[in-house]
Write an enzyme that holds these catalytic residues in place. Sequence first.
Site, short mmCIF file in Angstrom:
data_model
loop_
_atom_site.label_atom_id
_atom_site.label_comp_id
_atom_site.label_asym_id
_atom_site.label_seq_id
_atom_site.Cartn_x
_atom_site.Cartn_y
_atom_site.Cartn_z
N GLY A 25 3.98 146.61 -88.37
CA GLY A 25 4.69 145.59 -89.13
C GLY A 25 5.18 146.05 -90.49
CE1 TYR A 37 -0.08 134.82 -93.01
CE2 TYR A 37 1.52 133.16 -93.68
CZ TYR A 37 1.15 134.49 -93.55
OH TYR A 37 2.01 135.48 -93.96
CG MET A 60 2.75 136.86 -87.68
SD MET A 60 2.14 136.83 -89.40
CE MET A 60 0.78 137.97 -89.31
#
Length: 231
Positions: free
Chosen positions: A12, A143, A180
């Site tokens: 990522g 999150y 993600m």
Amino acid sequence: MKSIIVTGASSGIGRATAELFLEKGWRVGLIARRAELLAEMAKAHAHAVALPADVTDAGAMAAAFDTFGRLDVLFNNAGSFGKAGPIDEIPLENWEQVLGVNLHGMFIAARLAFGAMRAQGGGRIINNGSLSAHVLRPGSVCYTTTKHAITGLTRSLSLDGRPFGIACGQIDIGNAETDMVAALKVDNPQMDTMEVRHAAASVLHMAELPPEANVQFLTVMATNMPFIGRG
């Protein structure tokens, strides 16, 4: 040669950032759990140092920082989204896992970097926040809570670092094309995204500033994300 440690470096945003810094001639410490991926990256770059560690393991992280040596910049990046849903559907163990990586792990890395930079007379810490520190998605209580906390961590490090020549800034990234975001895009195929290299380039800009300058907060996102405006 300038040096940086990148957490979450195996994939990522972390991987894209680490690879860009290597291209620009930096010495890069690669921290993540997947040792085989870090070894592969280190084999391809003379100035990459594989430092396999779980960011939630304080002992392993301390050993990684000691192994790497002098540190000019920390990109405090490792993070986890966790299970989506309303709070009463989130198992406590899932909350604890996200809290561990996104907050406890970032605290550990920042603490180690701060100590090293204080001893050497300065440095820079760049925390990976998120647009979720400002505007959140539904069902993202774990999150979102941790990313709001990172803003507090960034402000505290900025203030406490001043006497020691330590700058701290936060980059809030929206919809970079990572695994993600790809998972989120399955349920929302019209989601506007940007290439992850733009996020990496923004981190490089922050890192390359001279000691007397700092980007305190930077937002980089896909242009058409509904971050600004009213529905």
